[in-house]
Design a protein around this motif. Sequence first.
Motif, PDB file in Angstrom:
ATOM      1  N   SER A 129      43.601  43.370  28.718  1.00 28.04           N
ATOM      2  CA  SER A 129      42.459  42.806  28.036  1.00 28.04           C
ATOM      3  C   SER A 129      41.746  41.492  28.673  1.00 28.04           C
ATOM      4  O   SER A 129      40.431  41.554  28.673  1.00 28.04           O
ATOM      5  N   LYS A 130      42.727  40.630  29.168  1.00 26.00           N
ATOM      6  CA  LYS A 130      42.102  39.397  29.750  1.00 26.00           C
ATOM      7  C   LYS A 130      41.412  39.900  30.927  1.00 26.00           C
ATOM      8  O   LYS A 130      40.335  39.479  31.193  1.00 26.00           O
ATOM      9  N   LEU A 131      41.917  40.766  31.817  1.00 25.31           N
ATOM     10  CA  LEU A 131      41.293  41.055  33.130  1.00 25.31           C
ATOM     11  C   LEU A 131      39.992  41.858  32.854  1.00 25.31           C
ATOM     12  O   LEU A 131      39.062  41.595  33.584  1.00 25.31           O
ATOM     13  N   LEU A 132      39.962  42.653  31.859  1.00 22.04           N
ATOM     14  CA  LEU A 132      38.711  43.453  31.573  1.00 22.04           C
ATOM     15  C   LEU A 132      37.683  42.739  31.537  1.00 22.04           C
ATOM     16  O   LEU A 132      36.499  42.753  31.825  1.00 22.04           O
ATOM     17  N   PHE A 133      37.963  41.511  30.440  1.00 22.03           N
ATOM     18  CA  PHE A 133      36.918  40.457  30.123  1.00 22.03           C
ATOM     19  C   PHE A 133      36.497  39.769  31.259  1.00 22.03           C
ATOM     20  O   PHE A 133      35.401  39.351  31.629  1.00 22.03           O
ATOM     21  N   ASP A 134      37.541  39.080  32.070  1.00 24.39           N
ATOM     22  CA  ASP A 134      37.294  38.385  33.319  1.00 24.39           C
ATOM     23  C   ASP A 134      36.539  39.094  34.392  1.00 24.39           C
ATOM     24  O   ASP A 134      36.159  38.479  35.188  1.00 24.39           O
ATOM     25  N   PHE A 135      36.441  40.363  34.475  1.00 21.74           N
ATOM     26  CA  PHE A 135      35.758  41.002  35.527  1.00 21.74           C
ATOM     27  C   PHE A 135      34.287  40.479  35.284  1.00 21.74           C
ATOM     28  O   PHE A 135      33.654  40.204  36.519  1.00 21.74           O
ATOM     29  N   HIS A 136      33.760  40.327  34.136  1.00 26.09           N
ATOM     30  CA  HIS A 136      32.245  39.890  34.123  1.00 26.09           C
ATOM     31  C   HIS A 136      32.249  38.217  34.604  1.00 26.09           C
ATOM     32  O   HIS A 136      31.253  37.933  35.141  1.00 26.09           O
ATOM     33  N   VAL A 137      33.219  37.776  34.251  1.00 25.49           N
ATOM     34  CA  VAL A 137      33.255  36.189  34.475  1.00 25.49           C
ATOM     35  C   VAL A 137      33.402  36.073  36.167  1.00 25.49           C
ATOM     36  O   VAL A 137      32.776  35.195  36.777  1.00 25.49           O
ATOM     37  N   VAL A 138      34.040  36.700  36.688  1.00 31.09           N
ATOM     38  CA  VAL A 138      34.362  36.785  38.270  1.00 31.09           C
ATOM     39  C   VAL A 138      32.940  36.983  38.879  1.00 31.09           C
ATOM     40  O   VAL A 138      32.636  36.415  39.986  1.00 31.09           O
ATOM     41  N   LEU A 139      32.207  38.058  38.338  1.00 34.48           N
ATOM     42  CA  LEU A 139      30.789  38.445  38.919  1.00 34.48           C
ATOM     43  C   LEU A 139      30.107  36.996  38.762  1.00 34.48           C
ATOM     44  O   LEU A 139      29.220  36.761  39.722  1.00 34.48           O
ATOM     45  N   ALA A 140      30.008  36.261  37.748  1.00 32.67           N
ATOM     46  CA  ALA A 140      29.407  35.026  37.740  1.00 32.67           C
ATOM     47  C   ALA A 140      29.941  33.895  38.785  1.00 32.67           C
ATOM     48  O   ALA A 140      29.305  33.113  39.215  1.00 32.67           O
ATOM     49  N   GLN A 141      31.296  34.067  38.997  1.00 30.80           N
ATOM     50  CA  GLN A 141      31.938  32.997  39.952  1.00 30.80           C
ATOM     51  C   GLN A 141      31.474  33.333  41.168  1.00 30.80           C
ATOM     52  O   GLN A 141      31.359  32.288  42.069  1.00 30.80           O
ATOM     53  N   VAL A 142      31.262  34.673  41.650  1.00 24.95           N
ATOM     54  CA  VAL A 142      31.022  35.021  43.033  1.00 24.95           C
ATOM     55  C   VAL A 142      29.479  34.373  43.209  1.00 24.95           C
ATOM     56  O   VAL A 142      29.294  34.189  44.366  1.00 24.95           O
ATOM     57  N   LEU A 143      28.791  34.390  42.341  1.00 29.98           N
ATOM     58  CA  LEU A 143      27.690  33.600  42.458  1.00 29.98           C
ATOM     59  C   LEU A 143      27.400  32.216  42.792  1.00 29.98           C
ATOM     60  O   LEU A 143      26.512  31.423  43.272  1.00 29.98           O
ATOM     61  N   GLY A 144      28.706  31.509  42.356  1.00 27.87           N
ATOM     62  CA  GLY A 144      28.731  29.918  42.368  1.00 27.87           C
ATOM     63  C   GLY A 144      28.037  29.046  41.669  1.00 27.87           C
ATOM     64  O   GLY A 144      28.132  27.934  41.601  1.00 27.87           O
ATOM     65  N   ASN A 145      27.444  29.762  40.428  1.00 26.22           N
ATOM     66  CA  ASN A 145      26.798  28.982  39.442  1.00 26.22           C
ATOM     67  C   ASN A 145      27.444  28.738  38.191  1.00 26.22           C
ATOM     68  O   ASN A 145      27.708  29.508  37.421  1.00 26.22           O
ATOM     69  N   VAL A 147      27.087  26.898  35.601  1.00 23.68           N
ATOM     70  CA  VAL A 147      26.521  26.850  34.145  1.00 23.68           C
ATOM     71  C   VAL A 147      26.735  28.427  33.908  1.00 23.68           C
ATOM     72  O   VAL A 147      26.893  28.598  32.780  1.00 23.68           O
ATOM     73  N   LEU A 148      26.337  29.207  34.725  1.00 20.74           N
ATOM     74  CA  LEU A 148      26.377  30.705  34.470  1.00 20.74           C
ATOM     75  C   LEU A 148      27.748  31.156  34.189  1.00 20.74           C
ATOM     76  O   LEU A 148      28.069  31.734  33.050  1.00 20.74           O
ATOM     77  N   VAL A 149      28.690  30.268  34.901  1.00 21.35           N
ATOM     78  CA  VAL A 149      30.242  30.877  34.641  1.00 21.35           C
ATOM     79  C   VAL A 149      30.568  30.442  33.114  1.00 21.35           C
ATOM     80  O   VAL A 149      31.321  31.284  32.498  1.00 21.35           O
ATOM     81  N   GLY A 150      30.248  29.113  32.649  1.00 21.80           N
ATOM     82  CA  GLY A 150      30.518  28.908  31.407  1.00 21.80           C
ATOM     83  C   GLY A 150      29.920  29.540  30.442  1.00 21.80           C
ATOM     84  O   GLY A 150      30.387  30.091  29.389  1.00 21.80           O
ATOM     85  N   LEU A 151      28.628  29.969  30.673  1.00 27.10           N
ATOM     86  CA  LEU A 151      27.936  30.650  29.658  1.00 27.10           C
ATOM     87  C   LEU A 151      28.491  32.279  29.327  1.00 27.10           C
ATOM     88  O   LEU A 151      28.755  32.879  28.338  1.00 27.10           O
ATOM     89  N   ILE A 152      29.017  32.922  30.658  1.00 23.81           N
ATOM     90  CA  ILE A 152      29.413  34.179  30.704  1.00 23.81           C
ATOM     91  C   ILE A 152      30.993  33.956  30.107  1.00 23.81           C
ATOM     92  O   ILE A 152      31.412  34.742  29.178  1.00 23.81           O
ATOM     93  N   GLN A 153      31.740  33.098  30.323  1.00 26.42           N
ATOM     94  CA  GLN A 153      32.976  32.673  29.569  1.00 26.42           C
ATOM     95  C   GLN A 153      33.034  32.718  27.983  1.00 26.42           C
ATOM     96  O   GLN A 153      33.718  33.410  27.523  1.00 26.42           O
TER      97      GLN A 153
END
Length: 271
Positions: free
Chosen positions: A175-191, A193-199
């Motif tokens: 469950s955590k990993l399936l949600f975190d996939f979208h967070v990791v996409l934001a982390q790859v961008l290095g933004n 603010v975006l990471v916090g929003l997606i989380q």
Amino acid sequence: MSATRKTLAFPHDSAANEALPEREQAPARRAPLKKADADAIPTGEPLGPEAEGSSTEHIVSAVTRAIVEHRLLPGAKLVEQKIADRFGVSRTIVRQAFNRLSELKLVKLEPARGAFVAAPSITEAREVFAVRRMVEGQMLRELISRVTSADIRQLKAHIKAERDAVKRIDVPTRSKLLFDFHVVLAQVLGNQVLVGLIQELVSRCSLITLMYQSADDAETSHDEHVDILKAIEARDADLAAALVDAHLLTVERQLTERPRAPGVSLDTLLG
């Protein structure tokens, strides 16, 4: 794969649902609120008063994780003293954490009653998904414009961890990993603010799917992430954006108009 392929993005725990009697699986009026067991909240070593700032964030992170892993149910009461004892901090620190969780829309503070895990309305649920579709489509276009081979390797490592958790039916981890996939996409961008929003958005979606989602399929969810990653690797921004839009829209369409009864606490089922 077609961008319109049906997906089930965020399972709320099919194994647990199958274990419940049929009358508890069907959408129904919400059962009376129950106190949450503090043991549902993961923690490390107790944090003393010398680290008050970090302990507040530690509690915020731990409660968020318990929500994402569906160990805390919508509407569950968070007992201040129990959490203070579990983390080895003062009740003042716990109140600070509750205030932060309230800002994130994960906890509702009620005068004279205390703190409760948020129970979003169906209208709020649909608004959250609408924002996710707008944000994540553009996020993927931006990511593809600058993605590197190292980024692809990072995403593939996450996908492998997802696949392993799905195969061994490790419900909290998958469950955590399936949600975190979208967070990791934001982390790859290095933004950040975006990471916090997606989380924040994916954490709120965890509550939403637990309350309103009428069906779930962790394996299909994982397969959809694989397809999105293939589009990223092919640098096909249009396809990637279409896939994530379909991925989220299908989940939204599966939301029922009435909340599902909490029934048995998931931390009991998951041990």
